[in-house]
Design a protein around this motif. Structure first.
Motif, short mmCIF file in Angstrom:
data_model
loop_
_atom_site.label_atom_id
_atom_site.label_comp_id
_atom_site.label_asym_id
_atom_site.label_seq_id
_atom_site.Cartn_x
_atom_site.Cartn_y
_atom_site.Cartn_z
N ILE A 1 0.87 -1.18 0.00
CA ILE A 1 0.00 0.00 0.00
C ILE A 1 0.90 1.23 0.00
N VAL A 2 0.74 2.07 -1.02
CA VAL A 2 1.57 3.28 -1.10
C VAL A 2 0.67 4.50 -1.23
N SER A 3 1.23 5.68 -1.03
CA SER A 3 0.43 6.90 -1.16
C SER A 3 0.13 7.13 -2.64
N VAL A 4 -0.87 7.94 -2.90
CA VAL A 4 -1.27 8.22 -4.27
C VAL A 4 -0.08 8.77 -5.08
N ASN A 5 0.67 9.70 -4.47
CA ASN A 5 1.78 10.31 -5.21
C ASN A 5 2.88 9.30 -5.53
N GLU A 6 3.15 8.38 -4.60
CA GLU A 6 4.15 7.35 -4.86
C GLU A 6 3.68 6.44 -5.98
N ALA A 7 2.38 6.13 -5.96
CA ALA A 7 1.82 5.24 -6.98
C ALA A 7 1.97 5.86 -8.37
N TRP A 8 1.73 7.17 -8.48
CA TRP A 8 1.90 7.85 -9.77
C TRP A 8 3.31 7.62 -10.28
N GLY A 9 4.29 7.82 -9.39
CA GLY A 9 5.70 7.71 -9.76
C GLY A 9 6.02 6.31 -10.25
N GLU A 10 5.56 5.31 -9.51
CA GLU A 10 5.89 3.92 -9.86
C GLU A 10 5.21 3.48 -11.15
N LEU A 11 4.03 3.99 -11.40
CA LEU A 11 3.30 3.59 -12.60
C LEU A 11 3.74 4.38 -13.82
N GLY A 12 4.48 5.45 -13.59
CA GLY A 12 4.97 6.27 -14.68
C GLY A 12 3.88 7.04 -15.41
N VAL A 13 2.82 7.40 -14.74
CA VAL A 13 1.79 8.22 -15.38
C VAL A 13 1.79 9.61 -14.74
N THR A 14 1.39 10.59 -15.54
CA THR A 14 1.35 11.95 -15.04
C THR A 14 -0.06 12.28 -14.57
N PRO A 15 -0.21 12.63 -13.31
CA PRO A 15 -1.55 13.00 -12.87
C PRO A 15 -1.98 14.32 -13.51
N HIS A 16 -3.26 14.47 -13.72
CA HIS A 16 -3.77 15.73 -14.24
C HIS A 16 -4.40 16.45 -13.06
N GLN A 17 -3.85 17.60 -12.72
CA GLN A 17 -4.37 18.31 -11.57
C GLN A 17 -5.56 19.18 -11.94
N LEU A 18 -6.60 19.04 -11.15
CA LEU A 18 -7.80 19.86 -11.36
C LEU A 18 -7.90 20.86 -10.23
N ARG A 19 -8.05 22.13 -10.59
CA ARG A 19 -8.22 23.14 -9.55
C ARG A 19 -9.51 23.90 -9.81
N PHE A 20 -10.18 24.28 -8.75
CA PHE A 20 -11.42 25.04 -8.88
C PHE A 20 -11.27 26.37 -8.17
N THR A 21 -11.84 27.40 -8.75
CA THR A 21 -11.97 28.66 -8.03
C THR A 21 -13.42 29.10 -8.14
N GLU A 22 -14.04 29.30 -7.00
CA GLU A 22 -15.43 29.76 -6.99
C GLU A 22 -15.45 31.21 -6.50
N ARG A 23 -16.27 32.00 -7.17
CA ARG A 23 -16.37 33.43 -6.86
C ARG A 23 -17.71 33.65 -6.17
N VAL A 24 -17.70 34.24 -4.99
CA VAL A 24 -18.95 34.51 -4.29
C VAL A 24 -19.01 36.00 -3.95
N GLU A 25 -20.02 36.66 -4.47
CA GLU A 25 -20.19 38.08 -4.13
C GLU A 25 -20.96 38.15 -2.83
N ILE A 26 -20.48 38.95 -1.91
CA ILE A 26 -21.17 38.95 -0.63
C ILE A 26 -21.65 40.34 -0.23
N GLU A 27 -22.71 40.30 0.58
CA GLU A 27 -23.34 41.53 1.01
C GLU A 27 -22.73 41.92 2.34
N GLU A 28 -21.73 42.75 2.31
CA GLU A 28 -21.08 43.11 3.55
C GLU A 28 -20.33 44.40 3.29
N VAL A 29 -20.56 45.37 4.13
CA VAL A 29 -19.82 46.61 3.95
C VAL A 29 -18.65 46.61 4.93
#
Lengths: 86, 114
Positions: free
Chosen positions: B10-38
């Motif tokens: 059992i290895v960590s996800v990052n170690e597994a990527w290295g051993e399998l020789g595949v490149t992970p695709h990183q997904l990032r999200f940014t959510e914008r929330v307008e807020i009612e606050e002065v």
């Protein structure tokens, strides 16, 4: 709610290359027909003007920017369909 | 879980990527929330800090500076004033989806502009 369905670990780990053409085609199938694609030194930027969402695609990463939780989830699911994952 | 040379480990996800020789695709999200606050941004940052500490535990939330917070070192929160509208940007990766969407929901349900 989202809160209840949240699990501690992601449901999948995406990898591999993303085809921008494939993504745009899938977006159109899902009703996002106004996708505008721009390329700047290898980075693709897809703008969805009607829904105010942006997808920024680099070689090994993708960034989804939106102001609407439902849109984000929809874009995420379409994107995951385009990638290999386990 | 990796099976190699007739051994199972059992290895960590990052170690597994290295051993399998595949490149992970990183997904990032940014959510914008307008807020009612002065009021000034630093005051808003501190209010969000208290709210998130209360909901998630104080050890989870760190103030980065007067307009940025970090939750468990994985979710970044950035507070800005855009055209006189206070806007909160919440950013996280696919790996941190559970925490990221939780933070988003907390902020939305308490501050979202109707």
């Amino acid at each position: 709610s989202d809160d209840e369905s949240a699990t501690k670990y992601p449901q999948c780990y995406p990898y591999g290359n993303l085809s921008v053409d494939d993504l745009v085609q899938r977006l159109a199938q899902a009703g996002f027909t106004d996708a505008k694609v721009e390329e700047l030194s290898g980075v693709f930027i897809i703008t969805l003007e009607n829904d105010s969402g942006i997808i920024k695609i680099s070689e090994a990463s993708t960034h989804i920017i939106s102001g609407n939780g439902k849109l984000r989830e929809k874009l995420r699911d379409i994107l995951l369909e385009c990638l290999s994952s386990y | 879980l990796i099976m190699k040379n007739n051994k199972v480990r059992i290895v960590s996800v990052n170690e597994a990527w290295g051993e399998l020789g595949v490149t992970p695709h990183q997904l990032r999200f940014t959510e914008r929330v307008e807020i009612e606050e002065v009021g000034p941004i630093p005051a808003l940052t501190s209010m969000l800090h208290s709210l998130l500490s209360q909901k998630l535990g104080a050890s989870q939330v760190q103030a980065v500076n007067e307009y940025q917070l970090s939750v468990a070192d994985t979710v970044c929160i950035n507070i800005q004033d855009i055209d006189h509208t206070k806007t909160v940007f919440i950013s996280w990766t696919h790996q941190d989806e559970a925490l990221g969407s939780k933070v988003l929901n907390i902020i939305k349900s308490n501050y979202k502009k109707s």
